[in-house]
Design a protein around this motif. Structure first.
Motif, mmCIF file in Angstrom:
data_model
loop_
_atom_site.group_PDB
_atom_site.id
_atom_site.type_symbol
_atom_site.label_atom_id
_atom_site.label_comp_id
_atom_site.label_asym_id
_atom_site.label_seq_id
_atom_site.Cartn_x
_atom_site.Cartn_y
_atom_site.Cartn_z
ATOM 1 N N SER A 131 20.286 22.755 -20.502
ATOM 2 C CA SER A 131 21.337 21.546 -20.594
ATOM 3 C C SER A 131 20.108 20.561 -20.428
ATOM 4 O O SER A 131 18.974 20.627 -20.138
ATOM 5 C CB SER A 131 22.139 21.171 -19.746
ATOM 6 N N ILE A 132 20.284 19.225 -20.771
ATOM 7 C CA ILE A 132 19.449 18.157 -20.724
ATOM 8 C C ILE A 132 20.040 16.876 -19.919
ATOM 9 O O ILE A 132 20.929 16.404 -20.209
ATOM 10 C CB ILE A 132 19.032 17.624 -22.212
ATOM 11 N N LEU A 133 19.523 16.665 -18.667
ATOM 12 C CA LEU A 133 19.960 15.797 -17.938
ATOM 13 C C LEU A 133 19.681 14.310 -18.455
ATOM 14 O O LEU A 133 18.573 14.075 -18.749
ATOM 15 C CB LEU A 133 19.383 15.972 -16.638
ATOM 16 N N VAL A 134 20.537 13.421 -18.368
ATOM 17 C CA VAL A 134 20.350 11.963 -19.111
ATOM 18 C C VAL A 134 21.102 11.120 -17.860
ATOM 19 O O VAL A 134 22.009 11.642 -17.182
ATOM 20 C CB VAL A 134 20.859 12.010 -20.346
ATOM 21 N N ASN A 135 20.649 9.883 -17.897
ATOM 22 C CA ASN A 135 21.211 8.856 -17.145
ATOM 23 C C ASN A 135 22.569 8.569 -17.853
ATOM 24 O O ASN A 135 22.927 8.488 -19.148
ATOM 25 C CB ASN A 135 20.463 7.545 -17.062
ATOM 26 N N LYS A 136 23.648 8.411 -17.035
ATOM 27 C CA LYS A 136 24.918 8.230 -17.465
ATOM 28 C C LYS A 136 25.073 7.027 -18.609
ATOM 29 O O LYS A 136 25.974 7.063 -19.302
ATOM 30 C CB LYS A 136 26.008 7.996 -16.191
ATOM 31 N N ASN A 209 25.391 13.526 -8.231
ATOM 32 C CA ASN A 209 24.641 12.257 -8.562
ATOM 33 C C ASN A 209 25.844 11.631 -9.649
ATOM 34 O O ASN A 209 25.428 12.000 -10.758
ATOM 35 C CB ASN A 209 23.271 12.268 -8.833
ATOM 36 N N LYS A 210 26.450 10.726 -9.429
ATOM 37 C CA LYS A 210 27.380 10.211 -10.456
ATOM 38 C C LYS A 210 26.664 9.397 -11.292
ATOM 39 O O LYS A 210 27.282 9.000 -12.349
ATOM 40 C CB LYS A 210 28.573 9.190 -9.800
ATOM 41 N N SER A 211 25.487 8.958 -11.365
ATOM 42 C CA SER A 211 24.629 8.171 -12.340
ATOM 43 C C SER A 211 24.163 9.276 -13.244
ATOM 44 O O SER A 211 23.354 8.649 -14.283
ATOM 45 C CB SER A 211 23.588 7.304 -11.599
ATOM 46 N N LEU A 212 24.152 10.463 -13.351
ATOM 47 C CA LEU A 212 23.531 11.537 -14.073
ATOM 48 C C LEU A 212 24.693 12.275 -14.793
ATOM 49 O O LEU A 212 25.932 12.291 -14.588
ATOM 50 C CB LEU A 212 22.924 12.398 -13.341
ATOM 51 N N VAL A 213 24.274 12.478 -16.128
ATOM 52 C CA VAL A 213 25.179 13.514 -17.084
ATOM 53 C C VAL A 213 24.468 14.448 -17.623
ATOM 54 O O VAL A 213 23.175 14.287 -17.921
ATOM 55 C CB VAL A 213 25.999 12.556 -18.140
ATOM 56 N N ALA A 214 24.865 15.849 -17.928
ATOM 57 C CA ALA A 214 24.167 16.925 -18.427
ATOM 58 C C ALA A 214 24.986 16.800 -19.817
ATOM 59 O O ALA A 214 26.140 17.222 -20.108
ATOM 60 C CB ALA A 214 24.450 17.875 -17.866
#
Length: 489
Positions: A131-136, A209-214
């Motif tokens: 997956s690629i982790l990004v900022n929400k 961490n709620k500020s991140l999205v995969a």
């Protein structure tokens, strides 16, 4: 005569081939026996990759946990030996395996064809994905790998996702780091646009961490690039076979999904219950302890080495003295011309092929040798700064050359170069952080662990900045006190 030589060469060739085959056979057959004989199996891992392996604090004590650790425990149990876990950076793991520092590597490692050329792999124990982790706040921009065209993607150095990001994302700039925690910090501080990592690890960060999205990577990968297996030294077939039996048992009982991953999730939630830096004061205290041990020992031995080298560089006379002077000069120039990080790795991994040197001792040796080269130049300059009349006066009073150097020249030289020696001491406090690459739990290493545990990027860095400042400021005040005392002499 030619026939005799031909027969002799043929016989020698047969003997060499036979011995080689025998050595290889014995080596392959003895790998399991050797582990059982020593009563322990050493696992190399990089504990900053939840839920595979990470550090958790329980009852004030820090321990390494995760899915990979449970697999290692099962293997050790089946072999009837003790499990010993050795921490390293991910890109040093295979080097540690090949140099005999560890018996196996379990660290979410993909059994790629390139790696198989150098090490042996067990059967696959887990099939994942990327997956690629990004900022929400940026999740609307990125849907898969194609969204990162012309962007910057972070990945852990030495991993498959680092290589595949370079290959499969057009015009991408891949930023490599040794720690997943560093990558997440880079993402949150907008140094990278996304972080490519194993799907379970990305999900672990998102869950805490709620500020991140995969987002799905949609990398075009072979099964070996998305699977995890255990790495062993090349040719350790009996040990690989034993591990495969344990893996088969784990798969049959479905222990990874039923027990190992849920247990890792509980530890991850425990880590985020109290993420205050004060809660991790013991981790920082351990880091300070090891930093001071390394610094004090390196200063002591570095000074001794420096004095010896400085004196050797003053030798003159016959060819033997000239040779010694040349060797001392070559050593100083070589050490000053190569990075300390490379020297640390050479002592730990390179010399480790011949002698199994512990990580802490390796760090002290490497930094002492490095410091000695610089101190030698300080002392040589200090000796040259002493008025030649001092030497002449001492010799006229009947002092020998050695006593003149010991009682007259060196004390004055040290007084003259004291600020430079003090600066070297301050520098060593900070340079001790380099040994974190071989798993020594000094301040930098401990801060990385705290960041992995708490999913907080900036706070642990701020704490160690303050600690380093306190250490260096205190050392500076002490050195200034002694300097003032010398001025009154």
């Amino acid at each position: 005569m030619k026939k005799r030589i031909g027969w002799l060469l043929g016989l020698v060739t047969i003997l060499i081939a036979g011995l080689t085959f025998q050595v290889q056979s014995v080596y392959a057959d003895d790998s399991l026996a050797q582990v059982k004989q020593k009563g322990e199996i050493v696992m190399g891992t990089s504990p900053d990759y939840p839920p595979y392996e990470f550090e958790a604090t329980e009852n004030g004590k820090t321990k390494i946990v995760g899915m990979d650790v449970e697999i290692a425990k099962q293997i050790a149990k089946d072999l009837g030996v003790k499990l010993v876990i050795k921490k390293m950076s991910f890109d040093s793991l295979l080097t540690g395996l090949q140099t005999g520092k560890v018996d196996m590597v379990i660290s979410g490692m993909n059994p790629t064809p390139a790696r198989r050329k150098n090490v042996s792999f067990s059967d696959v124990y887990y099939q994942g994905g990327y997956s690629i982790l990004v900022n929400k706040t940026d999740s609307w921009r990125y849907k898969d790998k194609n969204s990162f065209e012309g962007k910057t993607v972070g990945a852990q150095t030495g991993t498959t996702q680092y290589v595949e990001s370079q290959k499969q994302i057009k015009d991408v700039k891949v930023k490599g780091m040794t720690s997943a925690a560093d990558l997440v910090l880079a993402l949150q501080s907008h140094k990278v646009n996304g972080v490519a990592m194993e799907k379970p690890t990305a999900e672990a960060y998102v869950a805490n961490n709620k500020s991140l999205v995969a987002v799905p990577s949609h990398f075009d990968l072979s099964s070996s690039a998305t699977s995890s297996a255990i790495a062993f030294p090349k040719g350790d077939n009996t040990l690989v076979a034993a591990a495969n039996k344990s893996i088969a048992k784990i798969k049959k009982a479905n222990l990874i999904k039923k027990e190992y991953l849920p247990a890792a999730g509980k530890y991850m939630k425990t880590n985020t219950v109290n993420t205050s830096m004060w809660h991790y004061w013991k981790a920082f205290a351990i880091g300070v302890e090891y930093t001071l041990i390394i610094t004090v020992c390196s200063v002591f031995f570095g000074f001794i080495i420096g004095v010896i080298l400085a004196l050797l560089r003053r030798l003159r006379g016959n060819w033997f003295k000239d040779l010694i002077r040349w060797l001392a000069t070559a050593y100083v120039e070589f050490i000053r011309g190569t990075p300390m990080m490379v020297q640390v790795m050479f002592v730990y991994f390179g010399l480790g092929v011949l002698v199994n040197i512990p990580a802490l001792l390796s760090g002290i040796i490497a930094i002492s040798l490095n410091s000695g080269a610089y101190v030698a130049e300080y002392i040589r300059g200090g000796i040259n700064s002493v008025d030649p009349g001092q030497t002449e006066a001492a010799r006229s009073l009947g002092l020998s050359s050695a006593k003149t150097m010991r009682y007259v020249v060196l004390p004055q030289a040290v007084k003259n170069i004291w600020p430079s020696l003090g600066n070297e001491f301050i520098t060593l406090i900070k340079d001790s952080s380099i040994v974190s690459i071989i798993g020594v739990t000094e301040l930098i290493y401990q801060s990385n662990i705290v960041r992995s545990d708490t999913y907080r990027g900036v706070a642990p860095i701020f704490v160690i900045m303050v600690i380093y400042f306190i250490l260096t400021f205190t050392a500076s005040r002490i050195l200034n006190h002694f300097e003032k005392g010398m001025q009154h002499d």
